[in-house]
Design an enzyme around this catalytic site. Structure first.
Site, PDB file in Angstrom:
ATOM      1  N   ARG A  57     -88.121 -55.440 -13.744  1.00 12.88           N
ATOM      2  CA  ARG A  57     -88.895 -56.692 -13.739  1.00 12.88           C
ATOM      3  C   ARG A  57     -88.315 -57.751 -14.661  1.00 12.88           C
ATOM      4  NH1 ARG A  57     -93.605 -53.368 -13.718  1.00 12.88           N
ATOM      5  NH2 ARG A  57     -92.030 -51.776 -13.654  1.00 12.88           N
ATOM      6  N   THR A  58     -87.814 -57.365 -15.816  1.00 13.13           N
ATOM      7  CA  THR A  58     -87.324 -58.388 -16.763  1.00 13.13           C
ATOM      8  C   THR A  58     -86.115 -59.106 -16.172  1.00 13.13           C
ATOM      9  OG1 THR A  58     -88.105 -57.022 -18.579  1.00 13.13           O
ATOM     10  CG2 THR A  58     -86.574 -58.769 -19.142  1.00 13.13           C
ATOM     11  N   LYS A  64     -63.416 -50.421 -19.463  1.00 12.79           N
ATOM     12  CA  LYS A  64     -61.968 -50.371 -19.719  1.00 12.79           C
ATOM     13  C   LYS A  64     -61.668 -50.576 -21.204  1.00 12.79           C
ATOM     14  CE  LYS A  64     -61.041 -52.446 -15.212  1.00 12.79           C
ATOM     15  NZ  LYS A  64     -60.566 -53.670 -14.576  1.00 12.79           N
ATOM     16  N   ARG A 107     -79.896 -57.751 -22.676  1.00  8.75           N
ATOM     17  CA  ARG A 107     -80.647 -56.512 -22.972  1.00  8.75           C
ATOM     18  C   ARG A 107     -79.631 -55.455 -23.385  1.00  8.75           C
ATOM     19  NH1 ARG A 107     -85.330 -53.421 -19.648  1.00  8.75           N
ATOM     20  NH2 ARG A 107     -86.487 -55.107 -20.635  1.00  8.75           N
ATOM     21  N   HIS A 162     -88.879 -57.346 -27.950  1.00  6.83           N
ATOM     22  CA  HIS A 162     -88.796 -57.772 -26.549  1.00  6.83           C
ATOM     23  C   HIS A 162     -89.680 -59.029 -26.476  1.00  6.83           C
ATOM     24  CE1 HIS A 162     -88.547 -57.829 -22.315  1.00  6.83           C
ATOM     25  NE2 HIS A 162     -88.977 -56.620 -22.015  1.00  6.83           N
TER      26      HIS A 162
HETATM   27  C1  NCD Z   1     -90.462 -52.444 -21.216  1.00  4.89           C
HETATM   28  C2  NCD Z   1     -89.090 -52.391 -21.812  1.00  4.89           C
HETATM   29  O1  NCD Z   1     -88.098 -52.228 -21.124  1.00  4.89           O
HETATM   30  O2  NCD Z   1     -89.038 -52.542 -23.011  1.00  4.89           O
HETATM   31  N1  NCD Z   1     -90.525 -52.798 -19.887  1.00  4.89           N
HETATM   32  C3  NCD Z   1     -90.389 -54.086 -19.521  1.00  4.89           C
HETATM   33  O3  NCD Z   1     -89.563 -54.829 -20.000  1.00  4.89           O
HETATM   34  N2  NCD Z   1     -91.259 -54.525 -18.614  1.00  4.89           N
HETATM   35  C4  NCD Z   1     -91.282 -51.290 -21.565  1.00  4.89           C
HETATM   36  C5  NCD Z   1     -90.881 -49.944 -21.074  1.00  4.89           C
HETATM   37  O4  NCD Z   1     -89.764 -49.709 -20.645  1.00  4.89           O
HETATM   38  O5  NCD Z   1     -91.741 -49.076 -21.167  1.00  4.89           O
END
Ligand code: NCD
Length: 323
Positions: A67-68, A95, A117, A145
């Site tokens: 989703r992110t 590499k 990320r 986050h």
């Molecule tokens: C979260 C994450 O990746 O930190 N999910 C997200 O971004 N919607 C929480 C999770 O992975 O549980």
């Protein structure tokens, strides 16, 4: 559409969005208000704006995400930016190229904003020291986050009309959760009371330094709580067993119909997702009237549009100064 046509009333001034710990309450409100503005625009049917026309947004995801990542891409596209998607597995990292060299290479293609990320806490902070582009933290290990924290807070504010004076419980794997940390910083700055609740092995002792209360018994705090945010047990980050079994976890900390009935009327149930039905919550709760899980997903898009706008505006100012 120009930046001057977008209502940005409060302060901002940040080139990067690395965490909510660094923001003031007013800066957080600025993001939330801009997200509300995009909500009103979307309701009027404006699904595509050209505010970020000519900007390039790169998604650098070194860790899995559904989703992110999708939400950042869609937010950038809605604002008219070009997007570049980058996956660690198919890159020259395999590499031997370093993380920073990979990012510098991508930046040299004219990228303005980098969404990053990474499983290592501090990775986006490192990038922000090497890149001229604005950096948005989309989750760094167990640290922060920020856009998830902001979208959770936006969802609560939309549904309950305020944050100040509310009691919010963060339930589950506090130790490994970057979502917990961003929620704590944001909620406390905006005047909420925050209780973290879970098995004692999943609550670090020093968490109280962030201004939260700690509870190990969900049933005891339930009558006081306006919202519960159910955090996934982060098995992939755990080394060792933190509780005896998943069914015991679900019995003690899972949200179910019985607990909803014993909670306050209209108690909100949030979950950042991905949700594990039968662990953090039952299907009845996930799909029930207290759940705002899908509102969170929609708000994620609005919050990310707001963050991209604010950072793109700073980026444009920096480019103008340099010319
Ligand atoms: C979260 C994450 O990746 O930190 N999910 C997200 O971004 N919607 C929480 C999770 O992975 O549980």
């Amino acid at each position: 559409m120009r930046f001057s046509e977008v209502p940005i009333a409060g302060p901002w001034g940040e080139r990067h969005l690395l965490g909510l710990e660094r923001l003031t309450a007013d800066q957080i409100q600025t993001v939330l208000d801009l997200a509300d503005y995009y909500h009103r625009m979307t309701q009027k049917g404006a699904v595509r704006l050209d505010l970020l026309k000519g900007f390039v947004v790169a998604n650098l995801f070194f860790e899995n995400s559904t989703r992110t990542r999708t939400s950042f891409s869609l937010a950038a596209k809605r604002l008219g930016a070009d997007t570049v998607d980058f996956s660690a597995s198919s890159s020259s990292l395999s590499k031997g190229e370093t993380f920073v060299d990979t990012a510098l290479t991508i930046e040299a293609m004219g990228v303005d904003l980098v969404v990053c990320r990474h499983r290592t806490p501090g990775a986006p902070h490192l990038l922000s020291r090497h890149l001229r582009a604005g950096v948005l933290n989309a989750g760094d290990g167990t640290h922060e986050h920020p856009t998830q924290g902001l979208l959770d807070i936006l969802t609560i504010r939309q549904k309950l009309g305020r944050i100040h004076g509310l009691t919010v419980a963060l339930v589950g794997d506090i130790r490994h959760s970057r979502v917990a940390r961003s929620n704590i910083h944001g909620l406390i700055k905006l005047g909420a009371r925050v209780i973290v609740c879970g098995p004692s092995t999943l609550i670090p002792a020093d968490i109280v330094e962030l201004g939260v209360e700690v509870a190990y018994d969900l049933d005891r705090i339930l009558p006081e709580v306006d919202c519960v945010n159910l955090l996934r047990v982060q098995f992939e980050r755990q080394r060792g067993a933190f509780f005896p079994s998943i069914s015991e976890y679900a019995a003690l900390f899972g949200m179910n119909g019985d607990r909803i009935r014993r909670g306050k009327d209209g108690m909100l149930v949030l979950a950042p997702g991905p949700i594990n039905r039968g662990v953090e919550l039952t299907p009845e709760v996930a799909d029930g009237p207290n759940s705002v899980i899908l509102n969170q997903v929609s708000n994620g898009l609005l919050v990310r549009m707001a963050c991209l706008t604010l950072l793109a505006r700073e980026r444009q100012k920096a480019v103008e100064v340099a010319q």
